[in-house]
Design a protein around this motif. Sequence first.
Motif, short mmCIF file in Angstrom:
data_model
loop_
_atom_site.label_atom_id
_atom_site.label_comp_id
_atom_site.label_asym_id
_atom_site.label_seq_id
_atom_site.Cartn_x
_atom_site.Cartn_y
_atom_site.Cartn_z
N UNK A 168 0.68 -1.27 -0.07
CA UNK A 168 0.13 0.13 0.04
C UNK A 168 0.67 1.24 0.00
N UNK A 169 2.11 1.12 -0.53
CA UNK A 169 2.88 2.30 -0.49
C UNK A 169 2.98 2.57 -1.91
N UNK A 183 8.22 -5.91 0.12
CA UNK A 183 7.61 -5.03 -0.85
C UNK A 183 7.46 -5.51 -2.38
N UNK A 184 6.58 -5.66 -3.16
CA UNK A 184 6.69 -6.15 -4.51
C UNK A 184 5.60 -4.81 -5.24
N UNK A 185 6.25 -4.83 -6.32
CA UNK A 185 5.67 -3.77 -7.22
C UNK A 185 4.48 -4.50 -7.75
N UNK A 186 3.21 -3.68 -7.48
CA UNK A 186 1.86 -4.13 -8.14
C UNK A 186 1.26 -3.54 -9.18
N UNK A 223 -4.56 2.54 3.30
CA UNK A 223 -4.33 1.75 4.64
C UNK A 223 -4.95 0.13 4.35
N UNK A 224 -4.08 -0.65 4.70
CA UNK A 224 -4.67 -2.04 4.54
C UNK A 224 -4.68 -2.61 5.69
N UNK A 225 -5.53 -3.84 5.86
CA UNK A 225 -5.68 -4.68 6.86
C UNK A 225 -4.38 -5.51 6.85
N UNK A 226 -4.14 -6.09 8.17
CA UNK A 226 -3.03 -7.24 8.13
C UNK A 226 -2.84 -8.24 6.95
N UNK A 227 -3.88 -8.74 6.69
CA UNK A 227 -4.00 -9.79 5.87
C UNK A 227 -4.61 -9.45 4.32
N UNK A 228 -4.29 -8.00 3.93
CA UNK A 228 -4.73 -7.83 2.64
C UNK A 228 -3.77 -7.07 1.91
#
Length: 267
Positions: A10-11, A42-45, A88-93
């Motif tokens: 989410x960054x 982190x991976x680029x999506x 902002x992401x939940x922990x499992x998202x």
Amino acid sequence: HFIMFFTNTGRVYRLKGYEIPESGRTSRGTAIINLLQLMPGEKITAVIPIEYYNEDSYLVMATRNGLIKKTPLREYMNVRKIGLAAITLREDDELIEVKFTDSRQEIILATKYGQCIRFKEGDVRATGRTSMGVRGINLADRDEVIGMQMNTQGEFLLIASEKGLGKLTRMEEFTTQNRGGKGVKCYKITDKTGNVIGAKAVDPDNEIMMITTEGIIIRMKVEGISVLGRITSGVKLINLEDDITVASIAKVREDKSLMNEIEEETE
């Protein structure tokens, strides 16, 4: 152009186009870690090129767990070297897709278990950069979103499964409904097909690429793929050996000068 890089956590990071080293078609390129200060894991999506930060432009984001978020583009004008929180992401998202829009599109979300939902972008209220977003699709147990497309991106929705099958379905077969529903069946999953791995809006004159878990890429014309209804499994697009599956699909943006160069090299 500014090139914006969104990651699974989410960054967002940003470079100017000229900051990315130019290299030949067959070279491996530069490791992204040498260009961006990515965090561990982190991976680029998604990669979005931006020419101007217009007042009436937005970024729409989709997460694996079915959340959707729309934020004015201007909120991403000042991206620091260490990146910026984009959502902002939940922990499992995870963040899986980002699109540049004008707030007048219709959004299509597709899931790995073969569900699709189409709703108006106007149903998603614009929120700030660090917000979490709202429910885009109501997912079944263990299902997840694998792709987000806009209705204006193509005449057909191409859906491909992990065992190499795929099909085209006309965009009008996906009727617009309210955001947050369960959607409609868009792919018939069997043991022979495996789960859905990709969905792309395409036109008949487009080409697509499929890449396998072994790193093999094949390129094919969209016009050669069967047009079928929503609740079908499609036809074989690529022959795979045991234990090898399709990892992802991509739409080719045709570059005539590049293709001429490749043909000359081949000759």
